[in-house]
Design an enzyme around this catalytic site. Structure first.
Site, PDB file in Angstrom:
ATOM      1  N   TYR A 135      36.195  31.882  44.798  1.00  0.00           N
ATOM      2  CA  TYR A 135      37.133  32.330  43.757  1.00  0.00           C
ATOM      3  C   TYR A 135      38.542  32.612  44.306  1.00  0.00           C
ATOM      4  O   TYR A 135      38.720  33.448  45.193  1.00  0.00           O
ATOM      5  CB  TYR A 135      36.556  33.597  43.119  1.00  0.00           C
ATOM      6  N   ASP A 140      30.771  41.026  45.018  1.00  0.00           N
ATOM      7  CA  ASP A 140      31.237  41.019  43.636  1.00  0.00           C
ATOM      8  C   ASP A 140      30.121  40.460  42.760  1.00  0.00           C
ATOM      9  O   ASP A 140      29.778  39.291  42.871  1.00  0.00           O
ATOM     10  CB  ASP A 140      32.491  40.136  43.562  1.00  0.00           C
ATOM     11  N   ILE A 190      30.096  40.285  39.411  1.00  0.00           N
ATOM     12  CA  ILE A 190      30.696  40.259  38.074  1.00  0.00           C
ATOM     13  C   ILE A 190      29.986  39.313  37.094  1.00  0.00           C
ATOM     14  O   ILE A 190      30.156  39.442  35.890  1.00  0.00           O
ATOM     15  CB  ILE A 190      32.210  39.943  38.171  1.00  0.00           C
ATOM     16  N   LYS A 215      33.482  39.077  32.496  1.00  0.00           N
ATOM     17  CA  LYS A 215      32.701  37.845  32.358  1.00  0.00           C
ATOM     18  C   LYS A 215      31.442  38.065  31.528  1.00  0.00           C
ATOM     19  O   LYS A 215      31.186  37.345  30.571  1.00  0.00           O
ATOM     20  CB  LYS A 215      32.323  37.300  33.741  1.00  0.00           C
TER      21      LYS A 215
END
Lengths: 559, 559
Positions: B258, B349, B351, B386
């Site tokens: 990312y 992460d 998410i 998300k």
């Protein structure tokens, strides 16, 4: 381009010396802060011994002392880490091998045990800047943290803290709650829930431009393309400091001055604030206490240059915090012209612009000027936290005609953005001129006048001098006569005495004031809190005076 | 303490060389970026000439070219500014006096006129880091800016951009709007409008702890004191990078990865991301394409150490972005154990944790582990952007058992805080397990499955290989066969062709992928947009193939 090898080669010496200068400046700053913390700590120990009646407060004292011990350890750690590039000393004082350079942070990997001191000052996890940020944060927000854990409540916690230290306007929560509860506020559309322009939602930037045009009396319609909105004025200042200055560069700023910018500039941006010290004496150039004159700015600029500082801008707050000064149009123009002479950017924070409650005083926004001396280097900050009493909204706006600066600042929307739904509510709020002009502003003004009258009549009764400037949410008061001797040590002791009486005020030192004894008292609290706060205030001063008399008596008897 | 003079004196040589190393690393980085931008620019010029039918797109092309020119100027400016400590050259190539060192930024103060080149590369107002931030921001968000200005709309702008490049979940806006419109959301109380704990409102931190306990299947109730909430996951990462690393220190991270974290770490924190390159070939250690193995981590760590890098942590995303990998419990444990062996922090992460739509796949949070290898150095990031499709809310949470880290990160609430009213809504949302479990999650899952099915069947029909990992909002697709030759230059050209057809995808290079030809296609858009997007997608590939055939024919005829 043919001389590139020369330009690449030549600067090394200068780079080296600059790197060293930065390192040593940083070191000096840390050592100074360390020294101050140690002084504070020793003062606290003294206070503990001096205390006549330890009572239930002893526990709180010990907690505060423990927190300061932690701060001390952090600071020492910082210094040790800064010196880390050198090999650590072994017990005989010899310098070890390069390989051992990491040992002060990773003792578990070393065969050699650490001394107690070394073990005490190690942070295994935080970076140097992490320690720095954490330390300053903990010490800056110590009182606020105590307040959050023990807030006054009429029924549930009548012995809790009254906070007259934080600049918050709590006078119109009823109006604001009513307005924010209306149906137009609760609109939801897909665009509010999704990513948007990092400068802020277009509808909000348009509304901010309209709002500032109207309330700042701009000669022409302001351009929404010059607006960037972020989550609070400190975020806007941070972004400006980042894009206008490199680490070590500086802004001039008159003091006493709002501490939040100092916190932000030092910790996150490594921009230095060079203080232009104002004082309370009315002599010569000072027509009134703490007057900002161009002469003082010139002098500070000269001194900064002599010290080799790279000054990039002038940082102003108007109406001023903590003084409450509202700059006249002429004064403002002089400051801006001074800045232009030195190619300085001007960042001006007008966050209290609608909080001028004395109707004989007129606020002048720099946005109202027909022609700015240096429009591309004049950057205005405004937000709703103070004028609308909604600091919890986290909203700050930048207005700048400099497209390059606006564009660079907008990249900070990536990590300083505001919730879409909050942007919608802010837009609706700023849009409702009918409500603002006919309901909110007149009510807010008359309530500010009422509490200001209440507090100033109390201060007059107590014969406490203060600045009467008719703007802001606070009064700058002079408690020098309660300090004996008049030192920052005694100022701190008085501050602690207020805390013991469950009252928070802000002391002058946190505004970088050079004269001990000044405090900022926030008066825009609900009347019940304010009354109790003022009661605790006068109570504390009576105690302070009582102690002083007893001490005098003891001294007299001893003689 | 008696040896302080020694410790103060000794490190100078090391400081000097370190300062120089940093400067030259910075310089090298900038020159590399400059080189890439010039390459991109030349490519763009080439494309313009190659174009068969310029049509109305020419205007957009020119705009893009102008933007790249601006980027070029910025970058050159950056290099010039970095070299600024040296005296500028005069027209004869001689080095001027020290006093003139400022002249490259303030030519109006100098008697001597500047060359055209010097004049072109001057930024009068931005700092070096300001130029750096602005340049990378402008080039990173170029496509997104174009999209914002020309969004597809069924009626109003049917020829506007379809954005399958940004990872946003737009499938359940109906459910979310309905839930957020209920009366419990619109509650207002004083505390929501005022300053609060910088870690976030206590009620929200409590709810986040409960939420993560439940959905991460934590073996014991998680502690709200270990939670800090900020305005987005990038803000949380930024804060962690600041407090765990000093500038120049590094995190290991497997790529493709990312890009938002790369943007954040480079621009704001000056933390380096050292890439652990994964590739698509299934041979030897690779049981599947882009497999992350401890062997690869070990190798990257060794190489980094040999280069003298100071690696402080490992940065992971699970489920992975852009691959969609969901790490098995065993794999996860191995990565964490690897980190522990090297005293590395792990930032993970999670998410996309509730966006695993393939029911045969189980997500494992590190918070579900009975015992973490190094609990004090394991820091989890999660947010609602998300999983709940509300990126406009700007919400990210940190969970860490390390009190020192949590405390240091909480100071970032000062400039990365969330609106109180948004905190209230988030709390209500996370609290409503009944709605989440019975309405939102099942609907979201079945809609993700449906659009994933739609897109993958399209890809299969087009014979385009892709990773089928059953999680996330996107597919990692392989368009190598449309590149001839298979280079990043051609990848960029294909990307531009998508843009010409008003379709935005994300190309592999922005995920630091080392193999040209990979693209991330976001499928969680409304079906209408997705269908049109896929139509434009296949259209573009038909054009690309057509061009290739024509070129082959021309070549054949020429022979």
């Amino acid at each position: 381009m043919s001389h590139q090898s020369v330009t690449l080669h030549k600067p090394r010496g200068q780079m080296r010396s600059q790197g060293l200068r930065n390192q040593s400046m940083q070191l000096k700053e840390m050592l100074l802060r360390l020294q101050h913390t140690i002084e504070d700590y020793i003062m606290q120990l003294k206070t503990r011994h001096l205390q006549q009646d330890p009572g239930p407060e002893e526990q709180r004292h010990r907690q505060a002392a423990r927190e300061q011990e932690a701060t001390l350890v952090h600071l020492m750690c910082q210094v040790v880490n800064l010196l880390q590039p050198c090999p650590p000393l072994d017990s005989s004082g010899h310098v070890g091998a390069g390989q051992q350079a990491q040992s002060s942070r990773q003792p578990d990997q070393q065969g050699r045990p650490l001394s107690d001191l070394q073990a005490a000052v190690i942070s295994y996890d935080l970076s140097n800047r992490g320690i720095d940020i954490s330390t300053v944060y903990q010490s800056s927000f110590q009182d606020y943290k105590a307040y959050l854990g023990d807030k006054y409540h009429e029924d549930k916690n009548p012995l809790g803290f009254i906070n007259l230290g934080v600049s918050e306007n709590k006078l119109c929560m009823d109006l604001m709650t009513e307005r924010l509860s209306r149906s137009d506020m609760n609109y939801i559309e897909d665009a509010l829930l999704q990513y948007t322009d990092w400068r802020g939602q277009p509808f909000l930037r348009e509304e901010v431009a309209r709002f500032l045009t109207y309330y700042c009396k701009a000669p022409a319609q302001l351009d929404p393309e010059n607006v960037v909105v972020l989550n609070g004025c400190c975020s806007v200042f941070l972004a400006l400091a980042m894009v206008l200055c490199d680490p070590g560069e500086a802004f001039l700023t008159p003091t006493p001055f709002y501490g939040g910018f100092a916190f932000t500039s030092h910790l996150y941006t490594k921009v230095e604030l060079i203080h232009v010290h104002l004082d309370s004496e009315v002599t010569g150039a000072n027509a009134c206490p703490f007057q900002l004159t161009v002469g003082k700015l010139e002098k500070a600029m000269l001194e900064a240059r002599l010290k080799g500082k790279h000054v990039k801008g002038l940082l102003l707050i108007s109406p001023q915090n903590p003084l409450g000064d509202v700059y006249s149009r002429d004064a403002l123009k002089e400051y801006l012209e001074f800045a232009k002479r030195y190619n300085l950017h001007v960042i001006i924070d007008e966050i209290y612009m609608l909080s001028v409650f004395d109707e004989s005083i007129t606020f002048h926004s720099v946005l109202s000027m027909e022609s700015l001396p240096d429009p591309k280097r004049t950057h205005v900050i405004w937000g709703t936290s103070k004028d609308f009493g909604i600091s919890g909204f986290r909203f700050g706006a930048l207005y700048t005609q400099n497209k390059e600066v606006a564009s660079a600042v907008s990249s900070f929307g990536y990590v300083h953005g505001i919730s879409g739904i909050a942007q919608h509510k802010l837009c609706r709020l700023l849009q409702d001129k009918e409500w603002i002009d006919k309901v909110y502003l007149p009510t807010n003004r008359s309530r500010l006048q009422a509490v200001h009258r209440y507090v100033t009549s109390n201060l007059k009764a107590l014969k406490i001098p203060f600045l009467n400037r008719g703007s802001g949410l606070y009064i700058w008061i002079n408690l020098k006569k309660y300090l004996d001797p008049c030192t920052f040590e005694q100022e701190l002791l008085l501050h602690r005495r207020f805390l013991e009486n469950k009252l928070i005020l802000s002391r002058g030192k946190s505004y970088m004031c050079t004269e001990p004894g000044w405090f900022r008292l926030n008066f825009s609290d609900k009347l019940l809190c304010l009354k109790l706060g003022m009661h605790r205030f006068s109570q504390t001063l009576v105690e302070q005076r009582q102690d002083w008399i007893e001490k005098q008596l003891e001294d007299a008897l001893r003689e």
